[in-house]
Structure formats: C-alpha cells, structure tokens
Design an enzyme around this catalytic site. Structure first.
Site, PDB file in Angstrom:
ATOM      1  N   ASN A   1       0.831  -1.202   0.000  1.00 43.13           N
ATOM      2  CA  ASN A   1       0.000   0.000   0.000  1.00 43.13           C
ATOM      3  C   ASN A   1       0.864   1.249   0.000  1.00 43.13           C
ATOM      4  OD1 ASN A   1      -2.093  -1.811   0.228  1.00 43.13           O
ATOM      5  ND2 ASN A   1      -2.347  -1.529   2.425  1.00 43.13           N
TER       6      ASN A   1
ATOM      7  N   HIS B   1       5.991  -0.552  -2.609  1.00 43.62           N
ATOM      8  CA  HIS B   1       5.505   0.104  -3.831  1.00 43.62           C
ATOM      9  C   HIS B   1       5.540   1.615  -3.710  1.00 43.62           C
ATOM     10  CE1 HIS B   1       3.080  -3.737  -5.087  1.00 43.62           C
ATOM     11  NE2 HIS B   1       4.382  -3.858  -5.261  1.00 43.62           N
TER      12      HIS B   1
ATOM     13  N   CYS C   1      12.208  13.498  -7.532  1.00 41.63           N
ATOM     14  CA  CYS C   1      12.639  14.320  -8.668  1.00 41.63           C
ATOM     15  C   CYS C   1      13.502  13.484  -9.602  1.00 41.63           C
ATOM     16  CB  CYS C   1      13.450  15.521  -8.150  1.00 41.63           C
ATOM     17  SG  CYS C   1      14.107  16.542  -9.492  1.00 41.63           S
TER      18      CYS C   1
ATOM     19  N   LEU D   1     -10.576 -11.173   2.908  1.00 39.28           N
ATOM     20  CA  LEU D   1     -12.042 -11.207   3.031  1.00 39.28           C
ATOM     21  C   LEU D   1     -12.566 -12.564   2.580  1.00 39.28           C
ATOM     22  CD1 LEU D   1     -14.355  -9.309   3.846  1.00 39.28           C
ATOM     23  CD2 LEU D   1     -14.603  -8.685   1.441  1.00 39.28           C
TER      24      LEU D   1
HETATM   25  C1  BV8 Z   1       8.459  -5.635 -11.554  1.00 38.59           C
HETATM   26  C2  BV8 Z   1       1.254   1.330  -7.977  1.00 38.59           C
HETATM   27  C3  BV8 Z   1      10.456  -6.041 -12.738  1.00 38.59           C
HETATM   28  C4  BV8 Z   1       1.067   2.043  -6.747  1.00 38.59           C
HETATM   29  C5  BV8 Z   1       1.264  -1.033  -8.181  1.00 38.59           C
HETATM   30  C6  BV8 Z   1       6.489 -12.097 -12.379  1.00 38.59           C
HETATM   31  C7  BV8 Z   1       7.597 -11.632 -11.676  1.00 38.59           C
HETATM   32  C8  BV8 Z   1       7.883 -10.254 -11.631  1.00 38.59           C
HETATM   33  C9  BV8 Z   1       7.038  -9.341 -12.282  1.00 38.59           C
HETATM   34  C10 BV8 Z   1       5.941  -9.798 -12.954  1.00 38.59           C
HETATM   35  C11 BV8 Z   1       5.660 -11.174 -13.011  1.00 38.59           C
HETATM   36  N1  BV8 Z   1       4.531 -11.320 -13.742  1.00 38.59           N
HETATM   37  C12 BV8 Z   1       4.081 -10.107 -14.130  1.00 38.59           C
HETATM   38  C13 BV8 Z   1       4.925  -9.155 -13.696  1.00 38.59           C
HETATM   39  C14 BV8 Z   1       4.796  -7.710 -13.936  1.00 38.59           C
HETATM   40  C15 BV8 Z   1       3.957  -6.981 -12.886  1.00 38.59           C
HETATM   41  C16 BV8 Z   1       2.778  -7.775 -12.397  1.00 38.59           C
HETATM   42  O1  BV8 Z   1       2.847  -8.415 -11.357  1.00 38.59           O
HETATM   43  N2  BV8 Z   1       1.682  -7.725 -13.131  1.00 38.59           N
HETATM   44  C17 BV8 Z   1       0.473  -8.394 -12.685  1.00 38.59           C
HETATM   45  C18 BV8 Z   1      -0.746  -7.541 -13.004  1.00 38.59           C
HETATM   46  C19 BV8 Z   1       0.429  -9.780 -13.332  1.00 38.59           C
HETATM   47  N3  BV8 Z   1       4.778  -6.593 -11.763  1.00 38.59           N
HETATM   48  C20 BV8 Z   1       5.486  -5.442 -11.852  1.00 38.59           C
HETATM   49  O2  BV8 Z   1       5.505  -4.765 -12.836  1.00 38.59           O
HETATM   50  C21 BV8 Z   1       6.318  -5.043 -10.636  1.00 38.59           C
HETATM   51  N4  BV8 Z   1       7.638  -4.715 -11.089  1.00 38.59           N
HETATM   52  O3  BV8 Z   1       8.218  -6.804 -11.546  1.00 38.59           O
HETATM   53  O4  BV8 Z   1       9.607  -5.121 -12.084  1.00 38.59           O
HETATM   54  C22 BV8 Z   1      11.774  -5.396 -12.934  1.00 38.59           C
HETATM   55  C23 BV8 Z   1      12.874  -6.218 -12.996  1.00 38.59           C
HETATM   56  C24 BV8 Z   1      14.113  -5.639 -13.206  1.00 38.59           C
HETATM   57  C25 BV8 Z   1      14.230  -4.253 -13.344  1.00 38.59           C
HETATM   58  C26 BV8 Z   1      13.100  -3.446 -13.273  1.00 38.59           C
HETATM   59  C27 BV8 Z   1      11.863  -4.013 -13.092  1.00 38.59           C
HETATM   60  C28 BV8 Z   1       5.782  -3.763  -9.982  1.00 38.59           C
HETATM   61  C29 BV8 Z   1       4.561  -4.047  -9.190  1.00 38.59           C
HETATM   62  C30 BV8 Z   1       4.061  -2.753  -8.504  1.00 38.59           C
HETATM   63  C31 BV8 Z   1       3.119  -2.052  -9.399  1.00 38.59           C
HETATM   64  N5  BV8 Z   1       2.452  -0.952  -8.719  1.00 38.59           N
HETATM   65  N6  BV8 Z   1       0.617   0.046  -7.821  1.00 38.59           N
HETATM   66  C32 BV8 Z   1      -0.378   2.432  -6.607  1.00 38.59           C
HETATM   67  O5  BV8 Z   1      -0.897   3.137  -7.489  1.00 38.59           O
HETATM   68  O6  BV8 Z   1      -0.961   2.001  -5.607  1.00 38.59           O
HETATM   69  S1  BV8 Z   1       0.540  -2.537  -7.946  1.00 38.59           S
HETATM   70  C33 BV8 Z   1      -1.008  -2.420  -7.235  1.00 38.59           C
HETATM   71  O7  BV8 Z   1      -1.430  -3.760  -6.973  1.00 38.59           O
HETATM   72  C34 BV8 Z   1      -0.989  -1.760  -5.877  1.00 38.59           C
HETATM   73  O8  BV8 Z   1       0.290  -1.372  -5.436  1.00 38.59           O
HETATM   74  C35 BV8 Z   1      -1.497  -2.865  -4.964  1.00 38.59           C
HETATM   75  O9  BV8 Z   1      -0.933  -2.793  -3.724  1.00 38.59           O
HETATM   76  C36 BV8 Z   1      -1.038  -4.064  -5.685  1.00 38.59           C
HETATM   77  C37 BV8 Z   1      -1.616  -5.369  -5.254  1.00 38.59           C
HETATM   78  O10 BV8 Z   1      -3.012  -5.252  -5.158  1.00 38.59           O
HETATM   79  P1  BV8 Z   1      -3.697  -5.645  -3.757  1.00 38.59           P
HETATM   80  O11 BV8 Z   1      -3.099  -4.808  -2.706  1.00 38.59           O
HETATM   81  O12 BV8 Z   1      -3.630  -7.114  -3.578  1.00 38.59           O
HETATM   82  O13 BV8 Z   1      -5.183  -5.155  -3.978  1.00 38.59           O
HETATM   83  P2  BV8 Z   1      -6.361  -5.943  -4.720  1.00 38.59           P
HETATM   84  O14 BV8 Z   1      -7.453  -4.968  -4.935  1.00 38.59           O
HETATM   85  O15 BV8 Z   1      -5.805  -6.704  -5.867  1.00 38.59           O
HETATM   86  O16 BV8 Z   1      -6.832  -7.026  -3.644  1.00 38.59           O
HETATM   87  C38 BV8 Z   1      -7.416  -6.600  -2.441  1.00 38.59           C
HETATM   88  C39 BV8 Z   1      -7.739  -7.843  -1.627  1.00 38.59           C
HETATM   89  O17 BV8 Z   1      -8.280  -7.418  -0.361  1.00 38.59           O
HETATM   90  C40 BV8 Z   1      -8.764  -8.734  -2.264  1.00 38.59           C
HETATM   91  O18 BV8 Z   1      -8.288 -10.071  -2.271  1.00 38.59           O
HETATM   92  C41 BV8 Z   1     -10.009  -8.630  -1.356  1.00 38.59           C
HETATM   93  O19 BV8 Z   1     -10.687  -9.862  -1.206  1.00 38.59           O
HETATM   94  C42 BV8 Z   1      -9.392  -8.229  -0.041  1.00 38.59           C
HETATM   95  N7  BV8 Z   1     -10.268  -7.406   0.815  1.00 38.59           N
HETATM   96  C43 BV8 Z   1     -11.188  -6.485   0.447  1.00 38.59           C
HETATM   97  N8  BV8 Z   1     -11.773  -5.952   1.547  1.00 38.59           N
HETATM   98  C44 BV8 Z   1     -11.178  -6.551   2.621  1.00 38.59           C
HETATM   99  C45 BV8 Z   1     -10.226  -7.474   2.163  1.00 38.59           C
HETATM  100  N9  BV8 Z   1      -9.490  -8.239   2.987  1.00 38.59           N
HETATM  101  C46 BV8 Z   1      -9.689  -8.079   4.311  1.00 38.59           C
HETATM  102  N10 BV8 Z   1     -10.580  -7.211   4.837  1.00 38.59           N
HETATM  103  C47 BV8 Z   1     -11.339  -6.439   4.029  1.00 38.59           C
HETATM  104  N11 BV8 Z   1     -12.238  -5.586   4.563  1.00 38.59           N
END
Ligand code: BV8
Length: 244
Positions: free
Chosen positions: A96, A113, A121, A208
């Site tokens: 987060n 993140h 900058c 959740l």
């Molecule tokens: C990178 C920006 C490489 C900030 C975000 C394999 C290995 C490595 C990389 C990859 C890979 N496969 C794919 C990739 C690329 C990519 C990726 O993972 N893509 C996904 C879509 C497949 N990853 C990247 O690009 C990462 N970088 O790998 O770099 C590299 C290598 C060498 C040199 C340079 C680079 C970068 C990842 C970060 C991206 N930035 N956000 C912002 O704007 O916030 S990611 C974004 O998703 C947010 O940061 C967020 O935190 C993150 C994860 O989401 P969640 O937090 O899980 O939120 P979500 O809504 O999905 O789920 C919420 C959950 O809460 C649900 O399950 C729900 O049931 C639950 N919930 C709801 N209410 C409640 C609850 N639980 C409890 N109580 C409740 N009340």
C-alpha cells in the site's frame, strides 16, 4: 545458556487492510482498476504520455489521506501492537502507498511500492515529503527543476523498493502473514511460494475471501481484516498458533 530468540514474523499487506478505513481496493467490484486503466496511470509509459493525468490520479488519492474520515482501522492498530509487544522481530512489508500503517504506530515498515505522501525528482533523485497537489509545472524544492517531479510510487515494470532486505527477512522468518491482498501482483505475490520452497516458515493468509493463491498457504483466516487481524494478533501474543 541464553534462550533462543522467538521466531521473526514477516507481514505482507495489500489494499484490503485499508478497505475498512474507506480506501478503495484495486480489483474488488468497483475498485480502482475498474475506474481507470492501470496502463494509463500506473506505468512509466502512461506518465510519459500524459503526466498531468497521472499527477491528477495520485493527487486525488493523496488528498483522500487528509480526509478526517480516513483513519487507521483495528487491523492497522493490531499490527502496530504486535510489533510493540511481540518479543521477536516483526517486519511489515506493505504494497500500500497510503500512510495508515505509519499513523497506526508501526515502525519497522517497508513500503515496497512507494509512498503517496512523497514525491521524487527525476532530475536530482531527491525523495521529499509532499502533501499538496503536484503537476508538470511543480518545481523540485531541492534542485529547482521544473517538470521533473513524479509520485514516489513503484509503477508496473519498475523494481519494487528494498527487495534485498525483504528477501533476507523472508529467508529468516518463522511466520509469514499475508493480509488483504489478492496475490495478483509480483514479486509480492511470489513471497509465499518462495517460503514454501525453503520450508521454514508457517504461512497464513488473512483475506475477506480466499485469494486464488489460498492453496499456497498453510492456513487461511477469512473475513474483514478489522476482525481477523486483532484476533490473530491476540493468539500470536498468547503463543497460540497451531502448526507454528
Ligand atoms: C516488476 C502502484 C520487474 C502504486 C502497483 C512475475 C515476476 C515479476 C514481475 C511480474 C511477473 N509477472 C508479471 C509481472 C509484472 C507486474 C505484475 O505483477 N503484473 C500483474 C498484473 C500480473 N509486476 C510489476 O511490474 C512489478 N515490477 O516486476 O519489475 C523489474 C525487474 C528488473 C528491473 C526493473 C523491473 C511492480 C509491481 C508494482 C506495481 N504498482 N501500484 C499504486 O498506485 O498504488 S501494484 C497495485 O497492486 C498496488 O500497489 C497494490 O498494492 C497491488 C496489489 O493489489 P492488492 O493490494 O492485492 O489489492 P487488490 O485490490 O488486488 O486485492 C485486495 C484484496 O483485499 C482482495 O483479495 C479482497 O478480497 C481483499 N479485501 C477487500 N476488503 C477486505 C479485504 N481483505 C480483508 N478485509 C477487508 N475488509
């Protein structure tokens, strides 16, 4: 003969832990990625194409943190209490970019993140606290450059922060808690598999509902974080974790 130190704990949190504080998640119904395309606002290309649009996206989320209605909830508070009262090491790795863990009192935090209330900058690499709106016209307070400020946030395709420190803590931990994350985004989503490969830690998902990766965990506790996390912290502090 000194007593062995209690096993260390690593906690990963995602947007779900802040849901009960009034902040949207990303992938739940009506979540952030249903309102805006991540390619447009959370990638370097999106920023290059339209920096004003990306700044507006983060300005709105940053302004929300100043809303008095947005406060740490019992889950954030319980993790701060765990860090204070648990006799071993506790490291909180959060995906987060809100400041609710910090405001709840957690101190050993890695915001992997980035942080919404900081700006970076691209001209002088300075990272600074930043609470107002930012735009392509904003000047860097450190070097005076214009047009070089960006949110201090890790976008898709960018390397998350402090990965070496995170893996060192994972390799050393006895308990791993994954809280409020869908386990969609890597490398964070891969932490539990990394731990299963080395077989030292007891892993628990708190969400959740079961995430797609639920089967990768030793245990799962489901329901609102505001209820599940304080209850689990009480059990940890009582030494009452079956299987661990
Ligand atoms: C990178 C920006 C490489 C900030 C975000 C394999 C290995 C490595 C990389 C990859 C890979 N496969 C794919 C990739 C690329 C990519 C990726 O993972 N893509 C996904 C879509 C497949 N990853 C990247 O690009 C990462 N970088 O790998 O770099 C590299 C290598 C060498 C040199 C340079 C680079 C970068 C990842 C970060 C991206 N930035 N956000 C912002 O704007 O916030 S990611 C974004 O998703 C947010 O940061 C967020 O935190 C993150 C994860 O989401 P969640 O937090 O899980 O939120 P979500 O809504 O999905 O789920 C919420 C959950 O809460 C649900 O399950 C729900 O049931 C639950 N919930 C709801 N209410 C409640 C609850 N639980 C409890 N109580 C409740 N009340």
């Amino acid at each position: 003969m000194t007593a062995a130190a209690p096993p260390s704990i690593v906690i990963l949190t995602g947007a779900g832990i802040s849901r009960e504080s009034g902040l949207d998640t990303f992938r739940c119904a009506g979540g952030i990625w249903s309102q805006v395309r991540l390619e447009d606002v959370a990638t370097p290309d999106g920023f290059r194409r339209d920096p004003a649009r990306v700044h507006a996206f983060y300005n709105a989320r940053r302004a929300q943190l100043a809303d008095p209605a947005v406060q740490p909830n019992p889950a954030h508070q319980a993790l701060a209490r765990l860090e204070q009262e648990y006799p071993g090491e506790v490291l909180l790795v959060t995906q987060n970019i809100d400041d609710l863990h910090q405001r709840a009192g957690s101190q050993a935090i890695i915001p992997m993140h980035g942080e919404l209330r900081k700006i970076r900058c691209d001209a002088c690499a300075t990272v600074l606290p930043w609470d107002q709106d930012c735009s392509p016209q904003s000047l860097c307070p450190a070097c005076g450059n214009g047009g070089s400020l960006r949110p201090h946030v890790v976008w898709f395709g960018e390397m998350p922060l402090e990965m070496d420190r995170i893996y060192a803590a994972l390799d050393d931990c006895g308990l791993f808690l994954s809280i409020g994350t869908s386990g969609t985004v890597y490398p964070a989503a891969g932490f539990v598999s990394h731990l299963s490969d080395i077989g030292l830690a007891h892993t628990v998902e708190l969400n959740l509902t079961p995430s797609d990766g639920a089967g990768l965990f030793d245990d799962g506790l489901y329901g609102p974080a505001g209820e599940q996390v304080p209850a689990l912290v009480d059990r940890i502090l009582r030494g009452d974790i079956p299987g661990w």
